[in-house]
Design a protein around this motif. Structure first.
Motif, mmCIF file in Angstrom:
data_model
loop_
_atom_site.group_PDB
_atom_site.id
_atom_site.type_symbol
_atom_site.label_atom_id
_atom_site.label_comp_id
_atom_site.label_asym_id
_atom_site.label_seq_id
_atom_site.Cartn_x
_atom_site.Cartn_y
_atom_site.Cartn_z
ATOM 1 N N GLY A 229 0.612 -1.122 0.173
ATOM 2 C CA GLY A 229 -0.133 -0.073 -0.014
ATOM 3 C C GLY A 229 0.806 1.232 0.004
ATOM 4 O O GLY A 229 0.205 2.283 -0.068
ATOM 5 N N ASN A 230 2.138 0.942 -0.012
ATOM 6 C CA ASN A 230 3.072 2.263 0.038
ATOM 7 C C ASN A 230 3.042 3.362 -1.094
ATOM 8 O O ASN A 230 2.968 4.433 -0.787
ATOM 9 C CB ASN A 230 4.482 1.620 0.313
ATOM 10 N N THR A 231 2.827 2.674 -2.326
ATOM 11 C CA THR A 231 3.017 3.383 -3.654
ATOM 12 C C THR A 231 1.712 4.238 -3.604
ATOM 13 O O THR A 231 1.536 5.636 -3.783
ATOM 14 C CB THR A 231 2.968 2.593 -4.697
ATOM 15 N N ILE A 232 0.427 3.539 -3.492
ATOM 16 C CA ILE A 232 -0.902 4.429 -3.388
ATOM 17 C C ILE A 232 -0.948 5.383 -1.970
ATOM 18 O O ILE A 232 -1.409 6.396 -2.233
ATOM 19 C CB ILE A 232 -2.128 3.435 -3.270
ATOM 20 N N ALA A 233 -0.202 5.174 -0.942
ATOM 21 C CA ALA A 233 -0.335 5.987 0.110
ATOM 22 C C ALA A 233 0.439 7.273 -0.316
ATOM 23 O O ALA A 233 0.181 8.383 0.102
ATOM 24 C CB ALA A 233 0.327 5.419 1.357
ATOM 25 N N SER A 234 1.383 7.080 -1.024
ATOM 26 C CA SER A 234 2.471 8.248 -1.407
ATOM 27 C C SER A 234 1.609 9.202 -2.282
ATOM 28 O O SER A 234 1.483 10.356 -2.049
ATOM 29 C CB SER A 234 3.476 7.857 -2.213
ATOM 30 N N ILE A 235 0.890 8.740 -3.151
ATOM 31 C CA ILE A 235 -0.063 9.501 -4.024
ATOM 32 C C ILE A 235 -1.449 10.081 -3.290
ATOM 33 O O ILE A 235 -1.653 11.100 -3.720
ATOM 34 C CB ILE A 235 -0.606 8.459 -5.289
ATOM 35 N N ALA A 236 -1.705 9.053 -2.499
ATOM 36 C CA ALA A 236 -2.841 9.426 -1.580
ATOM 37 C C ALA A 236 -2.457 10.969 -0.972
ATOM 38 O O ALA A 236 -3.241 12.080 -1.031
ATOM 39 C CB ALA A 236 -3.461 8.502 -0.670
ATOM 40 N N TRP A 237 -1.485 10.896 -0.471
ATOM 41 C CA TRP A 237 -1.248 12.160 0.479
ATOM 42 C C TRP A 237 -0.872 13.329 -0.252
ATOM 43 O O TRP A 237 -0.930 14.480 0.283
ATOM 44 C CB TRP A 237 0.270 11.775 1.363
ATOM 45 N N GLU A 238 -0.088 13.100 -1.543
ATOM 46 C CA GLU A 238 -0.074 14.297 -2.482
ATOM 47 C C GLU A 238 -1.458 14.902 -2.781
ATOM 48 O O GLU A 238 -1.509 16.148 -2.503
ATOM 49 C CB GLU A 238 0.630 13.752 -3.712
ATOM 50 N N ILE A 239 -2.533 13.963 -3.064
ATOM 51 C CA ILE A 239 -3.737 14.586 -3.365
ATOM 52 C C ILE A 239 -4.360 15.243 -2.035
ATOM 53 O O ILE A 239 -4.954 16.170 -2.101
ATOM 54 C CB ILE A 239 -4.689 13.392 -3.782
#
Length: 217
Positions: free
Chosen positions: A190-200
């Motif tokens: 879930g690390n990749t998705i989390a990185s994008i999520a926090w940017e959004i």
């Protein structure tokens, strides 16, 4: 036509000859483990995501186990130049995904680094995302998220390195007050998705949801 005769399309499960627009035969299709949880359910991915970032809803099409057919399908899509497989996976998703009256505002797929995109020749998520966009009438944007770091294939990384993803992505456009659906192929840490999520999330008063082709428990 001649190529179809010399190199017929074969089922990824049993190797029997099948029509060119299929990935598996009817018998092997019945062996694919499609996850039973719906978009609004408290499923495994939602639990994992909530440990990493605030998430609204989540959906995974298939289970991604070590020896099952879904792994072969995803690998064909990503590493065997079967870009069209993304459209087939989208069709399977459409049969199982119901947003009801809470459709997201925008579809955003995980981007590849330009160097990786050049090497592969395509982003394995683009046709999948575009097919969903067309059916559900939800806009997509392939350029709103930029990948800043080039890395080897996720499948080739060890677990410790997969957890290091700070500053991997950045937002390229202003976006606020939106519910964004992040789309990826396989949910592992879930690390990749989390990185994008926090940017959004940090870009404005946005919400995020998650859709993946397969989840690796």
């Amino acid at each position: 036509m001649i190529l179809d005769i010399l190199f017929p399309n074969r089922c990824l499960g049993c190797n029997r000859i099948i029509p060119a627009d299929l990935l598996v035969c009817e018998l092997c299709f019945s062996n694919i483990y499609f996850t039973p949880s719906g978009y609004f359910d408290d499923n495994f991915i939602k639990e994992r995501c909530r440990l990493l970032f605030p998430v609204e809803n989540t959906f995974a099409l298939m289970q991604f186990d070590k020896e099952n057919l879904s792994r072969k399908i995803i690998h064909e899509l990503k590493y065997k130049s079967r870009e069209k497989a993304g459209e087939i996976l989208a069709e399977w998703t459409i049969e199982r995904l119901d947003f009801k009256d809470q459709k997201p505002d925008l579809l955003v797929s995980v981007p590849l680094h330009p160097k990786k995109l050049k090497e592969r020749g395509y982003n394995q998520l683009h046709l999948f995302t575009e097919k969903l966009s067309e059916f559900y009438r939800i806009p997509f944007d392939h350029d709103i998220i930029k990948r800043n770091q080039y890395s080897k294939a996720q499948a080739l990384k060890d677990k410790q390195n997969r957890l290091k993803s700070e500053n991997v992505f950045s937002i390229t456009k202003s976006i606020t007050e939106k519910n964004i659906l992040i789309i990826d192929d396989v949910f592992t840490t879930g690390n990749t998705i989390a990185s994008i999520a926090w940017e959004i999330l940090n870009a404005g008063n946005n919400k995020v949801s998650v859709l993946v082709m397969a989840m690796d428990a």
